[in-house]
Write a protein that holds these residues in place. Structure first.
Motif, short mmCIF file in Angstrom:
data_model
loop_
_atom_site.label_atom_id
_atom_site.label_comp_id
_atom_site.label_asym_id
_atom_site.label_seq_id
_atom_site.Cartn_x
_atom_site.Cartn_y
_atom_site.Cartn_z
N HIS A 32 -3.65 0.88 2.65
CA HIS A 32 -4.64 -0.18 2.83
C HIS A 32 -4.06 -1.51 2.36
O HIS A 32 -3.29 -1.55 1.40
N VAL A 33 -4.46 -2.58 3.04
CA VAL A 33 -4.02 -3.92 2.64
C VAL A 33 -5.23 -4.84 2.48
O VAL A 33 -6.26 -4.65 3.12
N ASN A 34 -5.06 -5.80 1.62
CA ASN A 34 -6.07 -6.84 1.43
C ASN A 34 -5.38 -8.16 1.80
O ASN A 34 -4.77 -8.80 0.95
N PRO A 35 -5.46 -8.53 3.09
CA PRO A 35 -4.65 -9.67 3.56
C PRO A 35 -5.02 -11.00 2.90
O PRO A 35 -4.16 -11.86 2.76
N THR A 36 -6.26 -11.15 2.42
CA THR A 36 -6.63 -12.44 1.82
C THR A 36 -5.85 -12.71 0.53
O THR A 36 -5.64 -13.86 0.17
N CYS A 37 -5.41 -11.65 -0.13
CA CYS A 37 -4.68 -11.84 -1.40
C CYS A 37 -3.24 -11.34 -1.31
O CYS A 37 -2.39 -11.74 -2.09
N GLY A 38 -2.98 -10.45 -0.33
CA GLY A 38 -1.64 -9.89 -0.20
C GLY A 38 -1.44 -8.59 -0.97
O GLY A 38 -0.33 -8.15 -1.18
N GLU A 40 -1.45 -4.58 -1.54
CA GLU A 40 -1.20 -3.40 -0.70
C GLU A 40 -1.21 -2.15 -1.56
O GLU A 40 -0.78 -2.19 -2.71
N ILE A 41 -1.68 -1.06 -0.96
CA ILE A 41 -1.61 0.22 -1.67
C ILE A 41 -1.37 1.36 -0.70
O ILE A 41 -1.91 1.37 0.40
N THR A 42 -0.50 2.27 -1.09
CA THR A 42 -0.35 3.55 -0.42
C THR A 42 -0.89 4.56 -1.41
O THR A 42 -0.46 4.58 -2.57
N LEU A 43 -1.86 5.36 -0.97
CA LEU A 43 -2.55 6.25 -1.91
C LEU A 43 -2.66 7.65 -1.34
O LEU A 43 -2.92 7.83 -0.15
N MET A 132 -11.54 1.86 -1.89
CA MET A 132 -11.75 2.11 -0.46
C MET A 132 -10.65 3.01 0.09
O MET A 132 -10.90 3.86 0.94
N ALA A 133 -9.43 2.81 -0.41
CA ALA A 133 -8.31 3.68 0.00
C ALA A 133 -8.58 5.11 -0.44
O ALA A 133 -8.36 6.07 0.31
N TRP A 134 -9.10 5.25 -1.66
CA TRP A 134 -9.41 6.59 -2.17
C TRP A 134 -10.49 7.27 -1.34
O TRP A 134 -10.39 8.44 -0.98
N LYS A 135 -11.52 6.49 -0.99
CA LYS A 135 -12.63 7.02 -0.19
C LYS A 135 -12.12 7.53 1.16
O LYS A 135 -12.47 8.61 1.62
#
Ligand code: ZN
Length: 150
Positions: A32-38, A40-43, A132-135
């Motif tokens: 998942h990425v949060n483009p507004t802040c930059g 990123e997470i791989t979970l 959200m990535a976890w969900k």
């Protein structure tokens, strides 16, 4: 952004010493990425029956997003999926409170430190990224294992 200094310390502590960071074996993986802040997470989520056996992750980004992933790991690993989902919903509710919510420390533990973040809509996305990535990963892990119903 102004946060209560005790809460700021909790967030910085998790940022500097993230709990459970690193990718380990999992049943499902999401990015998942949060483009507004930059951010990123791989979970990855590993289930053991109805239990959350592990949540492992590789992430980069701001202190809020990194600390939030560490707190997530603390709060959901070892719980049943149902219990962990209740915590996720409580955190989501706190983040949507626009600075009005305090959070139940019994349920959210260190995650109450993010209460002040809910006043800043752009930062709410940072705080929610890992959750959200976890969900998402949990839903995928459950779909692979339809016998588990909690
Ligand atoms: Zn961020």
């Amino acid at each position: 952004m102004k946060l209560d200094s005790m809460y700021q310390d909790i967030i910085l502590d998790h940022y500097r010493n993230p709990h459970g960071k690193g990718l380990r074996d999992g049943d499902a993986e999401v990015h998942h990425v949060n483009p507004t802040c930059g951010d990123e997470i791989t979970l990855r989520v590993k289930l053991d029956g109805a239990k959350v056996a592990d949540v492992s992750y590789e992430s980069q980004g701001c202190s809020i997003s990194q600390a939030s992933a560490s707190v997530l790991n603390d709060l959901v690993v070892g719980k049943t999926v149902g219990e962990a989902q209740a915590v996720q919903e409580a955190f989501l509710e706190l983040m949507q409170s626009k600075g009005q919510g305090e959070g139940d420390e019994e349920v959210l533990e260190d995650a109450v430190a993010f209460a002040g973040v809910s006043k800043y809509p752009a930062r709410v996305k940072c705080a929610l990224l890992s959750w959200m990535a976890w969900k998402d990963a949990t839903a995928q892990a459950l779909a692979q294992n339809p016998a588990v119903n909690d």
